[in-house]
Design a protein around this motif. Structure first.
Motif, short mmCIF file in Angstrom:
data_model
loop_
_atom_site.label_atom_id
_atom_site.label_comp_id
_atom_site.label_asym_id
_atom_site.label_seq_id
_atom_site.Cartn_x
_atom_site.Cartn_y
_atom_site.Cartn_z
N LYS A 12 0.83 -1.20 0.00
CA LYS A 12 0.00 0.00 0.00
C LYS A 12 0.88 1.26 0.00
CE LYS A 12 -2.55 1.02 3.62
NZ LYS A 12 -3.57 0.79 4.68
N TYR A 13 1.92 1.25 0.83
CA TYR A 13 2.81 2.41 0.93
C TYR A 13 3.60 2.62 -0.36
CZ TYR A 13 1.61 2.22 5.83
OH TYR A 13 0.91 2.22 6.99
N ILE B 174 1.27 4.24 -2.79
CA ILE B 174 1.11 5.66 -2.47
C ILE B 174 2.34 6.44 -2.92
CG2 ILE B 174 0.97 7.31 -0.55
CD1 ILE B 174 -0.80 5.16 0.89
N ALA B 175 3.52 5.87 -2.68
CA ALA B 175 4.76 6.53 -3.08
C ALA B 175 4.82 6.70 -4.59
CB ALA B 175 5.96 5.72 -2.59
#
Ligand SMILES: [Zn+2]
Length: 91
Positions: A3-4, A7-8
């Motif tokens: 998920k991160y 997002i990045a």
């Protein structure tokens, strides 16, 4: 964790895409405009005469001035109708 990473990637894409789009557009503009332009001394920047409103004294480009019957410049149609101020008409 994934998920991160996602997002990045989205954040990086948002940061770079407008810049890349602009760079591509500039390159395209240069390609379409350049062929006819001959190499030589750069043209002088266009300069326009400034005139002062006969009523209030505001300075504006001559091409944007409103003119009365005797060609006095005004900043607006309202000031053209109002006429020259008493303070400035003497000069
Ligand atoms: Zn004015």
């Amino acid at each position: 964790m994934l998920k991160y990473l996602l997002i990045a990637v989205v954040v990086i894409w948002l940061l770079y895409s407008p810049i890349l789009r602009r760079a591509r557009q500039l390159k395209r503009d240069r390609r379409t405009a350049a062929p006819t332009a001959a190499p030589g001394p750069a043209k002088a920047p266009q300069v326009e005469d400034m005139v002062a409103c006969a009523h209030c004294g505001v300075h504006l480009p001559a091409s944007e001035a409103f003119r009365d019957a005797v060609n006095r410049p005004y900043c607006s149609d309202v000031h053209r109708i109002a006429g020259p101020s008493a303070r400035r008409s003497g000069s």
